[in-house]
Design an enzyme around this catalytic site. Sequence first.
Site, PDB file in Angstrom:
ATOM      1  N   GLU A   1      -7.253   5.732  15.303  1.00  0.00           N
ATOM      2  CA  GLU A   1      -6.819   4.802  15.484  1.00  0.00           C
ATOM      3  C   GLU A   1      -5.448   5.031  16.441  1.00  0.00           C
ATOM      4  O   GLU A   1      -4.885   5.139  17.139  1.00  0.00           O
ATOM      5  CB  GLU A   1      -5.244   5.098  14.156  1.00  0.00           C
ATOM      6  CG  GLU A   1      -6.357   4.251  13.193  1.00  0.00           C
ATOM      7  CD  GLU A   1      -5.242   4.026  12.566  1.00  0.00           C
ATOM      8  OE1 GLU A   1      -4.197   3.654  12.164  1.00  0.00           O
ATOM      9  OE2 GLU A   1      -5.761   4.328  10.602  1.00  0.00           O
TER      10      GLU A   1
ATOM     11  N   ASN B   1      -5.231   7.818   3.853  1.00  0.00           N
ATOM     12  CA  ASN B   1      -5.297   7.496   4.919  1.00  0.00           C
ATOM     13  C   ASN B   1      -3.207   7.669   5.449  1.00  0.00           C
ATOM     14  O   ASN B   1      -2.159   7.370   4.720  1.00  0.00           O
ATOM     15  CB  ASN B   1      -4.398   6.093   5.037  1.00  0.00           C
ATOM     16  CG  ASN B   1      -4.600   5.327   6.247  1.00  0.00           C
ATOM     17  OD1 ASN B   1      -5.917   5.161   7.460  1.00  0.00           O
ATOM     18  ND2 ASN B   1      -3.585   4.242   6.745  1.00  0.00           N
ATOM     19  N   GLU B   2      -3.161   8.407   6.402  1.00  0.00           N
ATOM     20  CA  GLU B   2      -2.204   9.037   7.104  1.00  0.00           C
ATOM     21  C   GLU B   2      -1.009   9.157   5.851  1.00  0.00           C
ATOM     22  O   GLU B   2       0.043   8.697   5.374  1.00  0.00           O
ATOM     23  CB  GLU B   2      -1.458   8.104   7.906  1.00  0.00           C
ATOM     24  CG  GLU B   2      -1.824   7.192   9.013  1.00  0.00           C
ATOM     25  CD  GLU B   2      -1.183   6.467   9.919  1.00  0.00           C
ATOM     26  OE1 GLU B   2      -0.540   5.372   8.761  1.00  0.00           O
ATOM     27  OE2 GLU B   2      -1.124   5.861  11.177  1.00  0.00           O
TER      28      GLU B   2
ATOM     29  N   ARG C   1       1.339  -0.975  -0.333  1.00  0.00           N
ATOM     30  CA  ARG C   1       0.019  -0.072  -0.351  1.00  0.00           C
ATOM     31  C   ARG C   1       1.026   0.809  -0.273  1.00  0.00           C
ATOM     32  O   ARG C   1       1.589   1.256   0.227  1.00  0.00           O
ATOM     33  CB  ARG C   1      -1.183  -0.071   0.947  1.00  0.00           C
ATOM     34  CG  ARG C   1       0.056   0.101   2.787  1.00  0.00           C
ATOM     35  CD  ARG C   1      -1.365   0.545   3.439  1.00  0.00           C
ATOM     36  NE  ARG C   1      -0.770   0.185   4.879  1.00  0.00           N
ATOM     37  CZ  ARG C   1      -0.767   0.669   6.370  1.00  0.00           C
ATOM     38  NH1 ARG C   1      -2.124   0.711   6.520  1.00  0.00           N
ATOM     39  NH2 ARG C   1      -0.019   0.660   7.142  1.00  0.00           N
TER      40      ARG C   1
ATOM     41  N   GLU D   1      -1.001  -7.587   8.058  1.00  0.00           N
ATOM     42  CA  GLU D   1      -1.651  -7.202   9.533  1.00  0.00           C
ATOM     43  C   GLU D   1      -2.071  -8.327  10.467  1.00  0.00           C
ATOM     44  O   GLU D   1      -2.769  -7.747  11.030  1.00  0.00           O
ATOM     45  CB  GLU D   1      -1.940  -5.727   9.761  1.00  0.00           C
ATOM     46  CG  GLU D   1      -1.515  -4.627   8.841  1.00  0.00           C
ATOM     47  CD  GLU D   1      -1.519  -3.602   8.548  1.00  0.00           C
ATOM     48  OE1 GLU D   1      -1.148  -2.272   9.373  1.00  0.00           O
ATOM     49  OE2 GLU D   1      -3.138  -3.704   8.324  1.00  0.00           O
ATOM     50  N   LYS D   2      -2.355  -9.498   9.832  1.00  0.00           N
ATOM     51  CA  LYS D   2      -2.515 -10.158  10.479  1.00  0.00           C
ATOM     52  C   LYS D   2      -2.676 -10.601  12.082  1.00  0.00           C
ATOM     53  O   LYS D   2      -3.150 -11.410  13.064  1.00  0.00           O
ATOM     54  CB  LYS D   2      -2.967 -11.486   9.996  1.00  0.00           C
ATOM     55  CG  LYS D   2      -1.618 -12.395   9.762  1.00  0.00           C
ATOM     56  CD  LYS D   2      -1.795 -13.496   8.765  1.00  0.00           C
ATOM     57  CE  LYS D   2      -0.871 -14.063   8.804  1.00  0.00           C
ATOM     58  NZ  LYS D   2       0.015 -13.317   7.207  1.00  0.00           N
ATOM     59  N   PHE D   3      -0.920  -9.805  12.672  1.00  0.00           N
ATOM     60  CA  PHE D   3      -0.785 -10.271  14.043  1.00  0.00           C
ATOM     61  C   PHE D   3      -0.974  -8.856  14.903  1.00  0.00           C
ATOM     62  O   PHE D   3      -0.760  -8.457  15.651  1.00  0.00           O
ATOM     63  CB  PHE D   3       0.479 -10.632  14.291  1.00  0.00           C
ATOM     64  CG  PHE D   3       1.205 -12.403  13.435  1.00  0.00           C
ATOM     65  CD1 PHE D   3       0.654 -12.982  13.590  1.00  0.00           C
ATOM     66  CD2 PHE D   3       1.657 -12.391  12.383  1.00  0.00           C
ATOM     67  CE1 PHE D   3       0.405 -14.450  13.325  1.00  0.00           C
ATOM     68  CE2 PHE D   3       2.047 -13.729  12.098  1.00  0.00           C
ATOM     69  CZ  PHE D   3       1.089 -14.882  12.608  1.00  0.00           C
ATOM     70  N   HIS D   4      -2.041  -8.265  14.175  1.00  0.00           N
ATOM     71  CA  HIS D   4      -2.750  -6.699  14.561  1.00  0.00           C
ATOM     72  C   HIS D   4      -3.123  -7.013  15.746  1.00  0.00           C
ATOM     73  O   HIS D   4      -4.245  -8.215  15.878  1.00  0.00           O
ATOM     74  CB  HIS D   4      -2.343  -5.222  13.602  1.00  0.00           C
ATOM     75  CG  HIS D   4      -2.421  -4.471  14.189  1.00  0.00           C
ATOM     76  ND1 HIS D   4      -3.414  -3.938  15.228  1.00  0.00           N
ATOM     77  CD2 HIS D   4      -1.520  -3.220  13.624  1.00  0.00           C
ATOM     78  CE1 HIS D   4      -2.932  -2.621  15.626  1.00  0.00           C
ATOM     79  NE2 HIS D   4      -1.966  -2.771  14.712  1.00  0.00           N
TER      80      HIS D   4
ATOM     81  N   TRP E   1       3.894  -4.622  14.158  1.00  0.00           N
ATOM     82  CA  TRP E   1       5.303  -3.955  12.663  1.00  0.00           C
ATOM     83  C   TRP E   1       6.355  -3.346  13.920  1.00  0.00           C
ATOM     84  O   TRP E   1       7.419  -2.959  12.915  1.00  0.00           O
ATOM     85  CB  TRP E   1       5.049  -2.205  11.743  1.00  0.00           C
ATOM     86  CG  TRP E   1       3.870  -1.398  12.982  1.00  0.00           C
ATOM     87  CD1 TRP E   1       2.470  -1.607  12.724  1.00  0.00           C
ATOM     88  CD2 TRP E   1       4.276  -0.252  13.087  1.00  0.00           C
ATOM     89  NE1 TRP E   1       2.125  -0.855  14.071  1.00  0.00           N
ATOM     90  CE2 TRP E   1       3.161   0.224  13.956  1.00  0.00           C
ATOM     91  CE3 TRP E   1       5.293   0.120  13.827  1.00  0.00           C
ATOM     92  CZ2 TRP E   1       3.414   1.434  14.726  1.00  0.00           C
ATOM     93  CZ3 TRP E   1       5.354   1.269  15.103  1.00  0.00           C
ATOM     94  CH2 TRP E   1       4.346   1.536  15.490  1.00  0.00           C
TER      95      TRP E   1
HETATM   96  C1  GLA Z   1      -1.424   2.860  10.473  1.00  0.00           C
HETATM   97  C2  GLA Z   1      -2.758   2.569   9.274  1.00  0.00           C
HETATM   98  C3  GLA Z   1      -3.793   1.287   9.577  1.00  0.00           C
HETATM   99  C4  GLA Z   1      -2.757   0.500  10.533  1.00  0.00           C
HETATM  100  C5  GLA Z   1      -2.232   0.516  11.578  1.00  0.00           C
HETATM  101  C6  GLA Z   1      -1.444  -0.953  12.668  1.00  0.00           C
HETATM  102  O1  GLA Z   1      -1.565   3.958  11.626  1.00  0.00           O
HETATM  103  O2  GLA Z   1      -2.951   3.612   9.155  1.00  0.00           O
HETATM  104  O3  GLA Z   1      -3.904   1.609   8.000  1.00  0.00           O
HETATM  105  O4  GLA Z   1      -1.752   0.000   9.191  1.00  0.00           O
HETATM  106  O5  GLA Z   1      -0.714   1.133  10.997  1.00  0.00           O
HETATM  107  O6  GLA Z   1      -0.408   0.195  13.362  1.00  0.00           O
END
Ligand code: GLA
Length: 673
Positions: free
Chosen positions: A309, A152-153, A114, A357-360, A317
């Site tokens: 968030e 996003n961010e 992404r 991100e499956k371990f988030h 990560w």
């Molecule tokens: C960022 C992104 C999210 C996700 C989180 C994981 O903040 O905006 O999509 O990837 O990190 O911590």
Amino acid sequence: MTNFSWPQVDGLAYGGDYNPEQWPRETWREDVALMREAGVNLVSVGIFSWAMLEPREGEYDFSWMDELLDLLHEHGIAADLATPTVAPPAWFYANHPDARVIDKDGLVVGPGSRGMASHSHPAYQEACVRISRRLAERYADHPAVVMWHVHNEYGVPVGEDYSPAAVAAWREWLKARYGSLDGLNQAWGTMFWGQVYGEWEHVGAPAKTATTGNPAQQLDFMRFTDDQLRACFSREKAAIREFATQPVTTNFMAHQSWNCDLWKWAELVDVVADDHYLWAPDPEAHVALALSADLTRSVARGRPWILMEHSTSAVNWQGRNVAKRPGEMRRNALTHLGRGADAIMFFQWRASRSGAEKFHSAMVPHAGPRSRVFREVVELGGHLADLAPVKGSEVRAEAAVLYDWESLWAQDLEWRPSDDVQFRERMRAFYERLWRDNVTVDFALPTHDLSAYKLVVAPASYLLTKDGAENLTRYVEGGGTLLVNFFSGIVDENEAVHAGGFLAPLKDALGVTVEEFLPLREGEGASVRWARGEETLLPADVWQEDIQLHGAEVVAEHISGPGAGKPAVTRHERGAGVGWYVGTRLDVRSLAPVFEAAYADAGIVPDRLPEDLEVVTRHGDGEDFVVAVNHADAPARLPLAGTDLLTGAVADGDLEIPAGGVAVVRRPGGAIA
Ligand code: GLA
């Protein structure tokens, strides 16, 4: 913010990112039922859905989004609808290969993850506007949609772009900024190493060079990148505004962001939103959380903001992804609330089975709703319902900390006097001192109107413009107390050392200048003799310097090292105020006497509270909400009367907060005790 507006949700907002496109329909139905159970009233949808909304260029499929928004609405859950432009579909890269980002090393950034395409490429810009417009046109009047979440961010994972499209835009940006090549050569000091440019076409982006590149060029490239990213946001916002009236936001990353000057970004959004994650190696990560929350509120200019968030437990990560222990999520969430957030959201609602991100962690973890995390999520939802009266109340601060992204960009370039001098490290140390002293702070720019603050602290103002320095000098002359750390007031906006030498622009305010830096070797310790009140030795490291006095008194001096016998800390009375200067690196503990003396000059009387008890007050209409967070392993007592909105308990002047606990006490407006 030009036009502040808050999404239409009752009470405080609660929820998270929701990515139901990863799940079958029966899971959607389970999700909305569980959201109701948890008190969720707002979810962010569609953030990474471009490929599902526009499966082929110009061909759209909104059927699933229609169904989703209807389902949410039926269950009384509002939507923060995203533009999906942070994740261009595979077809975009195939159809527009020249819109791919090129990194500093000249490598092409491909699809399969992404991150935006080139912020400067017309194909990406047009595609972003197209999908944003289509979404806005279709959903502007959907009753579920109460807010728009652009992208996003911004700035991660893609910020700087060195592609041909970016370089072409960069040249135009430079022409607008400098007017002529003479202006550019002058500003960048290109006589050094014979870098003088004779043609605009020869001016490149600061890509990989044989050795250190031109610092002024690099600083301008950061400014350019930030401008380009903001232009991307503005284009999408304008596309939404053609059809929709709901507030538009994008999620910042406050103290964790690098590419975005959030003072400028906050002017563009209708409501400020921020993401924050704990950094596991930091044993006091809750202090960084508080810093981030205060910074977010400050760029929002004190208005309520959205915690868009954070995590219910571990992220995925970092090197070692430490799980939050019972009660920690609540402490984190309510600290954000105490520092001005009126919305508490998570990444993400349901843990993804596939993908990176499956371990988030998530609100609904892989273990499902019969889990500790989900029980705590439900409990937090209940708390937030009880805390609805807090909505709209404000945080007030007597002190301000200067935080300038331009100074961060400039200071952290290469070839500095010492690798051990870092913007974020100093920012954290000075902030932590204030945090430990329970002094609530705002953040500000040196050019802001600072007159309402009793104390202004500058932990890392390496780049300080003449205007900024003059404003700080006026602040002191008008009666303020200014506390400046070393390696401040060094360069101007062109990354050129100020005429007159180091610290020259603050000479009047501080009564000192610096003749020469005397950095210490790696690991070398030293001490300073503090000679005000009780004489003490304070450990110091990293930095000494040859301070020249111009009227300031010496409050501490070095007793060893290259600066032995020279001033280490000074105090200067100027006009009606006082300027303090710290010429060495003091840790949080060694900073205590310096701050104590500065508080005394400023007329600030910190509340003496137990160590690790964090207390911050939100002020409402005739009533206050005191948020007390106990980070210690033992109960803490607070001299406070009022009703704890979390438990309903009434305290009569002596409130006990259990180990790891939180209280939010409503009481008539006034002081803590
Ligand atoms: C960022 C992104 C999210 C996700 C989180 C994981 O903040 O905006 O999509 O990837 O990190 O911590």
